[in-house]
Scaffold this motif. Sequence first.
Motif, PDB file in Angstrom:
ATOM      1  N   UNK A  98       0.842  -1.205   0.000  1.00  0.00           N
ATOM      2  CA  UNK A  98       0.000   0.000   0.000  1.00  0.00           C
ATOM      3  C   UNK A  98       0.878   1.257   0.000  1.00  0.00           C
ATOM      4  N   UNK A  99       1.958   1.231   0.756  1.00  0.00           N
ATOM      5  CA  UNK A  99       2.852   2.379   0.822  1.00  0.00           C
ATOM      6  C   UNK A  99       3.523   2.598  -0.527  1.00  0.00           C
ATOM      7  N   UNK A 100       3.941   1.510  -1.173  1.00  0.00           N
ATOM      8  CA  UNK A 100       4.565   1.617  -2.498  1.00  0.00           C
ATOM      9  C   UNK A 100       3.599   2.272  -3.482  1.00  0.00           C
ATOM     10  N   UNK A 101       2.323   1.861  -3.437  1.00  0.00           N
ATOM     11  CA  UNK A 101       1.316   2.426  -4.346  1.00  0.00           C
ATOM     12  C   UNK A 101       1.124   3.914  -4.053  1.00  0.00           C
ATOM     13  N   UNK A 102       1.024   4.260  -2.760  1.00  0.00           N
ATOM     14  CA  UNK A 102       0.831   5.669  -2.393  1.00  0.00           C
ATOM     15  C   UNK A 102       1.969   6.550  -2.883  1.00  0.00           C
ATOM     16  N   UNK A 103       3.204   6.052  -2.758  1.00  0.00           N
ATOM     17  CA  UNK A 103       4.359   6.859  -3.181  1.00  0.00           C
ATOM     18  C   UNK A 103       4.431   6.935  -4.698  1.00  0.00           C
ATOM     19  N   UNK A 104       4.133   5.816  -5.377  1.00  0.00           N
ATOM     20  CA  UNK A 104       4.161   5.822  -6.847  1.00  0.00           C
ATOM     21  C   UNK A 104       3.131   6.807  -7.398  1.00  0.00           C
ATOM     22  N   UNK A 105       2.004   6.959  -6.689  1.00  0.00           N
ATOM     23  CA  UNK A 105       0.953   7.856  -7.163  1.00  0.00           C
ATOM     24  C   UNK A 105       1.413   9.312  -7.170  1.00  0.00           C
ATOM     25  N   UNK A 106       2.508   9.618  -6.447  1.00  0.00           N
ATOM     26  CA  UNK A 106       3.005  10.993  -6.410  1.00  0.00           C
ATOM     27  C   UNK A 106       3.996  11.285  -7.527  1.00  0.00           C
ATOM     28  N   UNK A 107       4.380  10.251  -8.278  1.00  0.00           N
ATOM     29  CA  UNK A 107       5.312  10.458  -9.394  1.00  0.00           C
ATOM     30  C   UNK A 107       4.548  11.128 -10.536  1.00  0.00           C
ATOM     31  N   UNK A 108       5.088  12.227 -11.104  1.00  0.00           N
ATOM     32  CA  UNK A 108       4.362  12.878 -12.195  1.00  0.00           C
ATOM     33  C   UNK A 108       4.179  11.912 -13.360  1.00  0.00           C
ATOM     34  N   UNK A 144       1.965   9.490 -13.207  1.00  0.00           N
ATOM     35  CA  UNK A 144       1.186   8.395 -12.639  1.00  0.00           C
ATOM     36  C   UNK A 144       0.120   8.977 -11.724  1.00  0.00           C
ATOM     37  N   UNK A 145      -1.060   8.380 -11.697  1.00  0.00           N
ATOM     38  CA  UNK A 145      -2.097   8.768 -10.755  1.00  0.00           C
ATOM     39  C   UNK A 145      -2.390   7.593  -9.847  1.00  0.00           C
ATOM     40  N   UNK A 146      -3.427   7.676  -9.012  1.00  0.00           N
ATOM     41  CA  UNK A 146      -3.724   6.563  -8.102  1.00  0.00           C
ATOM     42  C   UNK A 146      -3.971   5.246  -8.853  1.00  0.00           C
ATOM     43  N   UNK A 147      -4.666   5.332  -9.992  1.00  0.00           N
ATOM     44  CA  UNK A 147      -5.019   4.122 -10.711  1.00  0.00           C
ATOM     45  C   UNK A 147      -3.804   3.508 -11.403  1.00  0.00           C
ATOM     46  N   UNK A 148      -3.036   4.353 -12.096  1.00  0.00           N
ATOM     47  CA  UNK A 148      -1.870   3.812 -12.799  1.00  0.00           C
ATOM     48  C   UNK A 148      -0.766   3.440 -11.814  1.00  0.00           C
ATOM     49  N   UNK A 149      -0.777   4.025 -10.611  1.00  0.00           N
ATOM     50  CA  UNK A 149       0.203   3.636  -9.602  1.00  0.00           C
ATOM     51  C   UNK A 149      -0.020   2.184  -9.186  1.00  0.00           C
ATOM     52  N   UNK A 150      -1.288   1.782  -9.072  1.00  0.00           N
ATOM     53  CA  UNK A 150      -1.583   0.386  -8.745  1.00  0.00           C
ATOM     54  C   UNK A 150      -1.090  -0.540  -9.839  1.00  0.00           C
ATOM     55  N   UNK A 170      21.227   8.607 -15.567  1.00  0.00           N
ATOM     56  CA  UNK A 170      20.796   8.005 -16.841  1.00  0.00           C
ATOM     57  C   UNK A 170      20.160   6.639 -16.587  1.00  0.00           C
ATOM     58  N   UNK A 171      20.734   5.883 -15.668  1.00  0.00           N
ATOM     59  CA  UNK A 171      20.214   4.550 -15.365  1.00  0.00           C
ATOM     60  C   UNK A 171      18.825   4.671 -14.729  1.00  0.00           C
ATOM     61  N   UNK A 172      18.666   5.645 -13.822  1.00  0.00           N
ATOM     62  CA  UNK A 172      17.365   5.864 -13.190  1.00  0.00           C
ATOM     63  C   UNK A 172      16.315   6.172 -14.247  1.00  0.00           C
ATOM     64  N   UNK A 173      16.662   7.026 -15.222  1.00  0.00           N
ATOM     65  CA  UNK A 173      15.713   7.384 -16.283  1.00  0.00           C
ATOM     66  C   UNK A 173      15.364   6.152 -17.122  1.00  0.00           C
ATOM     67  N   UNK A 174      16.385   5.373 -17.478  1.00  0.00           N
ATOM     68  CA  UNK A 174      16.140   4.175 -18.292  1.00  0.00           C
ATOM     69  C   UNK A 174      15.202   3.195 -17.599  1.00  0.00           C
ATOM     70  N   UNK A 175      15.402   3.006 -16.286  1.00  0.00           N
ATOM     71  CA  UNK A 175      14.552   2.065 -15.552  1.00  0.00           C
ATOM     72  C   UNK A 175      13.142   2.622 -15.387  1.00  0.00           C
ATOM     73  N   UNK A 176      13.036   3.926 -15.089  1.00  0.00           N
ATOM     74  CA  UNK A 176      11.714   4.541 -14.933  1.00  0.00           C
ATOM     75  C   UNK A 176      10.913   4.428 -16.228  1.00  0.00           C
ATOM     76  N   UNK A 177      11.614   4.479 -17.386  1.00  0.00           N
ATOM     77  CA  UNK A 177      10.916   4.413 -18.671  1.00  0.00           C
ATOM     78  C   UNK A 177      10.247   3.059 -18.875  1.00  0.00           C
ATOM     79  N   UNK A 178      10.651   2.049 -18.096  1.00  0.00           N
ATOM     80  CA  UNK A 178      10.036   0.714 -18.234  1.00  0.00           C
ATOM     81  C   UNK A 178       8.796   0.554 -17.364  1.00  0.00           C
ATOM     82  N   UNK A 179       8.526   1.521 -16.495  1.00  0.00           N
ATOM     83  CA  UNK A 179       7.335   1.445 -15.643  1.00  0.00           C
ATOM     84  C   UNK A 179       6.109   1.724 -16.507  1.00  0.00           C
ATOM     85  N   UNK A 180       5.078   0.867 -16.457  1.00  0.00           N
ATOM     86  CA  UNK A 180       3.892   1.125 -17.280  1.00  0.00           C
ATOM     87  C   UNK A 180       3.273   2.467 -16.916  1.00  0.00           C
TER      88      UNK A 180
END
Lengths: 201, 201
Positions: A11-21, A23-29, B11-21
């Motif tokens: 749950x914490x991983x999802x909450x933090x991922x949702x703050x990445x520009x 990604x939103x709550x749905x795509x964070x899941x 650069x590595x961080x960017x490359x890995x982040x690009x693989x996140x759906x």
Amino acid sequence: MSKRIAGPEIERLIQLLAKVPGLGPRSARRAALHLIRKKDQLLGPLASAMAEANEKVRVCSACGNVDTSDPCTICADARRDGATIIVVEAVGDLWALERAGAMNARYHVLGGVLSPLDGVGPDDLTIRQLVSRVAAGGVGEVILAVNATVEGQTTAHYITDQLEGLGARVTRLAHGVPVGGELDYLDDGTLAAALRSRTGM
Amino acid sequence: MSKRIAGPEIERLIQLLAKVPGLGPRSARRAALHLIRKKDQLLGPLASAMAEANEKVRVCSACGNVDTSDPCTICADARRDGATIIVVEAVGDLWALERAGAMNARYHVLGGVLSPLDGVGPDDLTIRQLVSRVAAGGVGEVILAVNATVEGQTTAHYITDQLEGLGARVTRLAHGVPVGGELDYLDDGTLAAALRSRTGM
């Protein structure tokens, strides 16, 4: 999620991922699930890449860029033309200009723009450091690559005043029609600027 | 990026982040920059959340869900109705059903669907474990919540055959008009199914 359906770590991983520009709550899941499925190829490497970046990232004391070394990769690159400094508002602009790959210059990151309404004055930006770099000599041209906003242009004029008498030519980016752009969709200001700055064929 | 403009860690961080759906090469750069700017609030916590998830996540030996404990949070929850098992293809479907919050049942994650063309047979899924769970007794109903695709329906029929004679009622999700959906935009198959399964007002 109303009921607890997974351990607090997920749950914490999802909450933090949702703050990445981006990604939103749905795509964070969805992202969390993908990361968990690709544990060894993605989740593990990404965790360590983030930890490493978190530990090593610092602001370049010369130009204000962020990098894992100080001076940054660009300032430390001897093949860069030190006689030209491109002034940008933020690191993202520096990256964008580097992707365009048109210049082999050095940079100076302001860290924002002058904005009296938001309480941002000259001392909140790195303008003094820029003046020192130019005053130290060897700089032939300062290109003000700030955004074409009111604040950006105000900042450009302020910097131009500060650099007066230091012997460097101060220029700004050209205004005009974006490459691939259609006239029909452009605003009047851009069209007028493109007409004023017309060049011979 | 053609030239090196930042340290290899970035650069590595960017490359890995690009693989996140949900993120591509361009938004990965923006995300990396945002993470770096929010080092203490986001980059650090996210790095440790990922490391923790990476270390603790495992597959539930009872139902096939992923969680940081085995049995998973749902299987370990005594308030869940153990007499109903909802069979899903993937963990994402389980999460979606939990968000809907309509049932207080337990789950069984198949790990895919039967697909002879892709070489996926019954032994590649957790069908045998499902049969054992039902054969162990105490299960009154098995709800097959597989996708409404050809493979999903084939899998549903296969599971129905396997569960015959074990005393559990086997059901499937209703077909029909999505809530909030407009008839005009629905495919013929869904409309026909909705008409066939019409209910009294």
